[in-house]
Scaffold this motif. Structure first.
Motif, PDB file in Angstrom:
ATOM      1  N   LEU A 175       0.818  -1.216   0.000  1.00 18.20           N
ATOM      2  CA  LEU A 175       0.000   0.000   0.000  1.00 18.20           C
ATOM      3  C   LEU A 175       0.851   1.264   0.000  1.00 18.20           C
ATOM      4  O   LEU A 175       0.484   2.275  -0.610  1.00 18.20           O
ATOM      5  CB  LEU A 175      -0.940   0.020   1.210  1.00 18.20           C
ATOM      6  CG  LEU A 175      -2.027  -1.050   1.291  1.00 18.20           C
ATOM      7  CD1 LEU A 175      -3.045  -0.684   2.362  1.00 18.20           C
ATOM      8  CD2 LEU A 175      -2.720  -1.247  -0.057  1.00 18.20           C
ATOM      9  N   TYR A 176       2.017   1.209   0.665  1.00 17.13           N
ATOM     10  CA  TYR A 176       2.815   2.425   0.788  1.00 17.13           C
ATOM     11  C   TYR A 176       3.670   2.713  -0.443  1.00 17.13           C
ATOM     12  O   TYR A 176       4.380   3.721  -0.483  1.00 17.13           O
ATOM     13  CB  TYR A 176       3.655   2.359   2.065  1.00 17.13           C
ATOM     14  CG  TYR A 176       2.772   2.196   3.285  1.00 17.13           C
ATOM     15  CD1 TYR A 176       1.664   3.033   3.477  1.00 17.13           C
ATOM     16  CD2 TYR A 176       2.999   1.198   4.212  1.00 17.13           C
ATOM     17  CE1 TYR A 176       0.830   2.879   4.570  1.00 17.13           C
ATOM     18  CE2 TYR A 176       2.170   1.041   5.313  1.00 17.13           C
ATOM     19  CZ  TYR A 176       1.078   1.879   5.481  1.00 17.13           C
ATOM     20  OH  TYR A 176       0.246   1.725   6.568  1.00 17.13           O
ATOM     21  N   ASP A 177       3.552   1.858  -1.447  1.00 14.40           N
ATOM     22  CA  ASP A 177       4.127   2.199  -2.746  1.00 14.40           C
ATOM     23  C   ASP A 177       3.304   3.307  -3.397  1.00 14.40           C
ATOM     24  O   ASP A 177       3.803   4.050  -4.246  1.00 14.40           O
ATOM     25  CB  ASP A 177       4.141   0.978  -3.674  1.00 14.40           C
ATOM     26  CG  ASP A 177       5.090  -0.104  -3.195  1.00 14.40           C
ATOM     27  OD1 ASP A 177       5.978   0.205  -2.374  1.00 14.40           O
ATOM     28  OD2 ASP A 177       4.944  -1.263  -3.643  1.00 14.40           O
ATOM     29  N   ILE A 178       2.035   3.395  -2.981  1.00 15.55           N
ATOM     30  CA  ILE A 178       1.103   4.368  -3.563  1.00 15.55           C
ATOM     31  C   ILE A 178       0.674   5.404  -2.531  1.00 15.55           C
ATOM     32  O   ILE A 178       0.707   6.611  -2.782  1.00 15.55           O
ATOM     33  CB  ILE A 178      -0.143   3.644  -4.120  1.00 15.55           C
ATOM     34  CG1 ILE A 178       0.270   2.588  -5.151  1.00 15.55           C
ATOM     35  CG2 ILE A 178      -1.122   4.652  -4.736  1.00 15.55           C
ATOM     36  CD1 ILE A 178      -0.859   1.651  -5.539  1.00 15.55           C
ATOM     37  N   ALA A 179       0.224   4.921  -1.382  1.00 16.55           N
ATOM     38  CA  ALA A 179      -0.272   5.802  -0.322  1.00 16.55           C
ATOM     39  C   ALA A 179       0.888   6.228   0.572  1.00 16.55           C
ATOM     40  O   ALA A 179       1.443   5.416   1.303  1.00 16.55           O
ATOM     41  CB  ALA A 179      -1.337   5.070   0.494  1.00 16.55           C
ATOM     42  N   LYS A 180       1.245   7.492   0.507  1.00 15.91           N
ATOM     43  CA  LYS A 180       2.416   7.979   1.224  1.00 15.91           C
ATOM     44  C   LYS A 180       2.069   8.674   2.543  1.00 15.91           C
ATOM     45  O   LYS A 180       2.885   9.412   3.105  1.00 15.91           O
ATOM     46  CB  LYS A 180       3.207   8.935   0.330  1.00 15.91           C
ATOM     47  CG  LYS A 180       3.835   8.241  -0.877  1.00 15.91           C
ATOM     48  CD  LYS A 180       4.826   7.158  -0.457  1.00 15.91           C
ATOM     49  CE  LYS A 180       5.527   6.513  -1.643  1.00 15.91           C
ATOM     50  NZ  LYS A 180       6.471   5.443  -1.210  1.00 15.91           N
ATOM     51  N   HIS A 181       0.866   8.418   3.053  1.00 14.27           N
ATOM     52  CA  HIS A 181       0.449   8.976   4.337  1.00 14.27           C
ATOM     53  C   HIS A 181      -0.241   7.871   5.140  1.00 14.27           C
ATOM     54  O   HIS A 181      -1.012   7.087   4.587  1.00 14.27           O
ATOM     55  CB  HIS A 181      -0.526  10.141   4.141  1.00 14.27           C
ATOM     56  CG  HIS A 181       0.040  11.266   3.322  1.00 14.27           C
ATOM     57  ND1 HIS A 181       0.710  12.333   3.876  1.00 14.27           N
ATOM     58  CD2 HIS A 181       0.042  11.468   1.975  1.00 14.27           C
ATOM     59  CE1 HIS A 181       1.098  13.147   2.913  1.00 14.27           C
ATOM     60  NE2 HIS A 181       0.707  12.658   1.743  1.00 14.27           N
ATOM     61  N   ALA A 182       0.037   7.827   6.440  1.00 13.01           N
ATOM     62  CA  ALA A 182      -0.563   6.790   7.276  1.00 13.01           C
ATOM     63  C   ALA A 182      -0.642   7.241   8.724  1.00 13.01           C
ATOM     64  O   ALA A 182       0.208   8.021   9.192  1.00 13.01           O
ATOM     65  CB  ALA A 182       0.246   5.492   7.185  1.00 13.01           C
ATOM     66  N   THR A 183      -1.653   6.771   9.426  1.00 13.74           N
ATOM     67  CA  THR A 183      -1.736   7.017  10.861  1.00 13.74           C
ATOM     68  C   THR A 183      -0.947   5.926  11.581  1.00 13.74           C
ATOM     69  O   THR A 183      -1.043   4.753  11.252  1.00 13.74           O
ATOM     70  CB  THR A 183      -3.196   7.003  11.345  1.00 13.74           C
ATOM     71  OG1 THR A 183      -3.800   5.741  11.024  1.00 13.74           O
ATOM     72  CG2 THR A 183      -3.987   8.123  10.693  1.00 13.74           C
TER      73      THR A 183
END
Length: 339
Positions: free
Chosen positions: A220-228
């Motif tokens: 997922l973090y290959d695309i989504a560069k923000h996370a809680t």
């Protein structure tokens, strides 16, 4: 009289083998939806090993991994009906039977850490509040096991409640969708396996999928560069629930061993995943992912929204109301809720 060794030694070997290979007094069959190779699966196997060792072989457990006997959502009913003896899946699967199961499966936005959740169960009246719910369905709940906080993943910042407005994201079904919709988000229910493609094709802006380690594993973090991280919105608990007739048939010492082994396994589950998630968070930051650790004020704002939905669900059945009241009373006691 002289005995012929040709006949005596084989006979003695057979007798000794029979004594050493005595059958267990109690055979239990339990299913989990996790694979044997996963960290969760390995922790489950440690539970099996501990029970068998502490009972000196009086109990043997046949564990079915990856929902290999029946579907994950059917595990509880299989135990109720005697196809299995026990269920190690999630209580939230059973909200169709009673919405109260939501509040022994995941108190959305409620607790900040697994230790607070365990504290409610063991020292806040949680076990006493949950047991009648399970018994009403022919089961006995032994304990919970909690991996830890789940993380929201996004292609845009998630720094506060305001960032949920018009945020289109993958959501599991149930109370989650209602809470986030009330916050202005657009939850879309889809299977876990569809999340990466939906992000890649911009059908969604983010996902409520799993914890940061699992989210990293599926890319997922290959695309989504923000996370809680650490997460605040969801902290699912799985249970060990045993068919009540089977549980009542076990001697007190065996019941105590299973309870103690379950507590050990639960805490090891939380500790082992804490290490795994911490390493994943460090790696994600190194890869350019921005992590958002919400402060007390923002967490309280989300908890306030969630509480309104808990209370709404608590009106659906008496058991749901009892569990919601129990959680709120305990959260007030430890300062998570001030009024």
């Amino acid at each position: 009289m002289t005995l012929n060794r040709k006949f005596v030694w084989p006979l003695m070997a057979t007798l000794l083998s029979t004594v050493g290979a005595h059958a267990a007094e109690f055979d239990l069959s339990i299913q989990t939806h996790f694979s044997a190779e996963s960290l969760k699966g390995k922790n489950v196997q440690s539970l099996v090993d501990d029970i068998e060792r502490m009972t000196a072989g009086r109990v043997e457990i046949e564990m079915f991994y990856s929902a290999s006997l029946v579907k994950a959502t059917e595990t509880f009913d299989a135990a109720v009906n005697g196809i299995l003896d026990g269920d190690m899946t999630g209580a939230a699967y059973q909200t169709g039977k009673d919405p109260a199961f939501q509040f022994v499966g995941d108190v959305l936005g409620g607790y900040d850490t697994p230790w607070e959740m365990y504290s409610w169960f063991y020292y806040g009246g949680g076990l006493e509040a949950a047991q009648p719910l399970y018994e009403a369905h022919g089961m006995h709940v032994v304990g919970w096991w909690i991996s830890g906080q789940e993380s929201l993943s996004s292609t845009s910042p998630l720094a506060s409640v305001e960032d949920f407005k018009d945020w289109k994201f993958r959501s599991p079904p149930g109370i989650q969708t209602e809470i986030f919709a009330d916050l202005g988000a657009s939850p879309i229910v889809m299977d876990f396996g569809e999340v990466f493609t939906a992000l890649e094709t911009k059908i969604i802006d983010g996902a409520d999928a799993s914890n940061i380690a699992t989210n990293s594993e599926i890319g997922l973090y290959d695309i989504a560069k923000h996370a809680t991280y650490p997460g605040f919105h969801s902290m699912p608990a799985d249970h060990l629930a045993i068919n009540k007739g089977v549980w009542d048939s076990l001697p007190d010492d065996i019941q105590a061993i299973i309870e103690v082994a379950m507590e050990k396994m639960a805490f090891r589950e939380t500790l082992s995943h804490s290490v795994e998630m911490g390493a994943a968070a460090k790696a994600a930051q190194a890869d350019g992912v921005t992590l958002y650790d919400w402060d007390a004020e923002q967490r309280e704002a989300f908890r306030t929204f969630s509480r309104a939905k808990w209370e709404e669900w608590g009106e659906k059945t008496e058991q749901a109301g009892d569990l919601v009241d129990s959680h709120i009373a305990f959260m007030k006691k430890i300062g998570l809720i001030t009024q």
